[in-house]
Design a protein around this motif. Structure first.
Motif, PDB file in Angstrom:
ATOM      1  N   TRP A  60       0.932  -1.131  -0.238  1.00  0.00           N
ATOM      2  CA  TRP A  60       0.241  -0.670  -0.339  1.00  0.00           C
ATOM      3  C   TRP A  60       1.009   1.092  -0.324  1.00  0.00           C
ATOM      4  N   PRO A  61       0.190   1.832  -0.541  1.00  0.00           N
ATOM      5  CA  PRO A  61      -0.477   1.968  -2.027  1.00  0.00           C
ATOM      6  C   PRO A  61      -0.341   1.309  -2.898  1.00  0.00           C
ATOM      7  N   ALA A  62      -1.326   0.747  -3.937  1.00  0.00           N
ATOM      8  CA  ALA A  62      -1.334  -0.543  -4.205  1.00  0.00           C
ATOM      9  C   ALA A  62      -0.185  -0.004  -5.825  1.00  0.00           C
ATOM     10  N   ALA A  63       0.865  -1.218  -5.698  1.00  0.00           N
ATOM     11  CA  ALA A  63       1.167  -1.657  -7.108  1.00  0.00           C
ATOM     12  C   ALA A  63       1.018  -2.740  -8.292  1.00  0.00           C
ATOM     13  N   GLN A  64       1.149  -2.146  -8.994  1.00  0.00           N
ATOM     14  CA  GLN A  64       0.733  -3.615 -10.244  1.00  0.00           C
ATOM     15  C   GLN A  64       1.715  -4.947  -9.993  1.00  0.00           C
ATOM     16  N   GLY A  65       0.974  -5.642 -10.166  1.00  0.00           N
ATOM     17  CA  GLY A  65       2.066  -7.298  -9.883  1.00  0.00           C
ATOM     18  C   GLY A  65       2.690  -7.254  -8.206  1.00  0.00           C
ATOM     19  N   LEU A  66       2.148  -6.327  -7.498  1.00  0.00           N
ATOM     20  CA  LEU A  66       2.532  -6.829  -5.794  1.00  0.00           C
ATOM     21  C   LEU A  66       1.133  -7.085  -5.152  1.00  0.00           C
ATOM     22  N   GLN A  67       1.201  -8.205  -4.116  1.00  0.00           N
ATOM     23  CA  GLN A  67      -0.057  -8.142  -2.889  1.00  0.00           C
ATOM     24  C   GLN A  67      -0.894  -6.568  -3.068  1.00  0.00           C
ATOM     25  N   GLN A  68      -1.821  -6.532  -3.304  1.00  0.00           N
ATOM     26  CA  GLN A  68      -2.854  -5.698  -2.624  1.00  0.00           C
ATOM     27  C   GLN A  68      -3.237  -6.137  -2.079  1.00  0.00           C
ATOM     28  N   ALA A  92       3.712  -0.638  15.545  1.00  0.00           N
ATOM     29  CA  ALA A  92       3.150  -0.246  14.726  1.00  0.00           C
ATOM     30  C   ALA A  92       4.325   0.779  13.320  1.00  0.00           C
ATOM     31  N   VAL A  93       4.941   0.627  12.160  1.00  0.00           N
ATOM     32  CA  VAL A  93       5.417   1.685  11.580  1.00  0.00           C
ATOM     33  C   VAL A  93       3.942   2.284  10.845  1.00  0.00           C
ATOM     34  N   MET A  94       4.521   3.159  10.671  1.00  0.00           N
ATOM     35  CA  MET A  94       3.908   4.483  10.142  1.00  0.00           C
ATOM     36  C   MET A  94       4.749   4.599   8.001  1.00  0.00           C
ATOM     37  N   ALA A  95       3.693   4.918   7.773  1.00  0.00           N
ATOM     38  CA  ALA A  95       3.439   4.141   6.228  1.00  0.00           C
ATOM     39  C   ALA A  95       4.196   5.950   5.508  1.00  0.00           C
ATOM     40  N   ASP A  96       5.013   6.072   4.620  1.00  0.00           N
ATOM     41  CA  ASP A  96       5.475   6.816   4.223  1.00  0.00           C
ATOM     42  C   ASP A  96       4.561   7.798   3.975  1.00  0.00           C
ATOM     43  N   PHE A  97       2.919   7.553   3.129  1.00  0.00           N
ATOM     44  CA  PHE A  97       2.330   8.647   2.554  1.00  0.00           C
ATOM     45  C   PHE A  97       1.012   8.688   2.825  1.00  0.00           C
ATOM     46  N   ARG A 104      -3.705   9.316   9.836  1.00  0.00           N
ATOM     47  CA  ARG A 104      -2.479   8.998   9.641  1.00  0.00           C
ATOM     48  C   ARG A 104      -2.207   7.133   9.623  1.00  0.00           C
ATOM     49  N   VAL A 105      -1.227   6.925   8.570  1.00  0.00           N
ATOM     50  CA  VAL A 105      -1.583   5.808   7.935  1.00  0.00           C
ATOM     51  C   VAL A 105       0.031   4.198   8.891  1.00  0.00           C
ATOM     52  N   PHE A 106      -0.535   3.476   8.965  1.00  0.00           N
ATOM     53  CA  PHE A 106       0.696   2.599   9.546  1.00  0.00           C
ATOM     54  C   PHE A 106       0.586   1.337   8.639  1.00  0.00           C
ATOM     55  N   TYR A 107       1.316   0.225   9.119  1.00  0.00           N
ATOM     56  CA  TYR A 107       1.395  -1.083   9.109  1.00  0.00           C
ATOM     57  C   TYR A 107       1.582  -1.392  10.449  1.00  0.00           C
TER      58      TYR A 107
END
Length: 120
Positions: A60-68, A92-97, A104-107
């Motif tokens: 995330w964000p989505a990228a062609q050909g990768l697990q979405q 958690a890790v904060m997303a760059d985007f 706030r988006v995290f992983y």
């Protein structure tokens, strides 16, 4: 019909459940070797985790050909700065985007995106 939980796959159900227990302050409702369900102390739907040996981290964000990403969790908070510090401390890790000012988006530790937000 009653929705009881959202299920997240992970390489180790117990480890991911422990992360979300720390993040949300929830309690274990069900504990099996490859399945854990947690929920809020006052009841209501919870989160379940199942071990999936072939789990692939989403992109995330989505990228062609990768697990979405197939879904994500939105978690409302009162204080975004304090909630972000708590999420980071839990692992958690904060997303760059970051797409919005009040979100706030995290992983989580296995890459599931989740959002902390304050209502507009």
């Amino acid at each position: 019909m009653t929705l009881t939980a959202t299920v997240l796959d992970a390489p180790d159900a117990g480890e991911l459940a422990n992360f979300y227990r720390a993040l949300l302050g929830w309690q274990v409702r069900e504990l099996e070797p490859d399945w854990v369900t947690i929920g809020p102390p006052d009841g209501g739907p919870g989160l379940s985790f199942q071990t999936e040996p072939l789990y692939e981290r989403p992109t995330w964000p989505a990228a062609q050909g990768l697990q979405q990403m197939q879904s994500h969790l939105d978690i409302e908070v009162d204080d975004l700065e304090a909630a972000c510090a708590h999420a980071l401390a839990a692992g958690a890790v904060m997303a760059d985007f970051q797409p919005q000012q009040n979100v706030r988006v995290f992983y989580d530790p296995v890459g599931h995106p989740f959002c902390l937000y304050v209502p507009d």
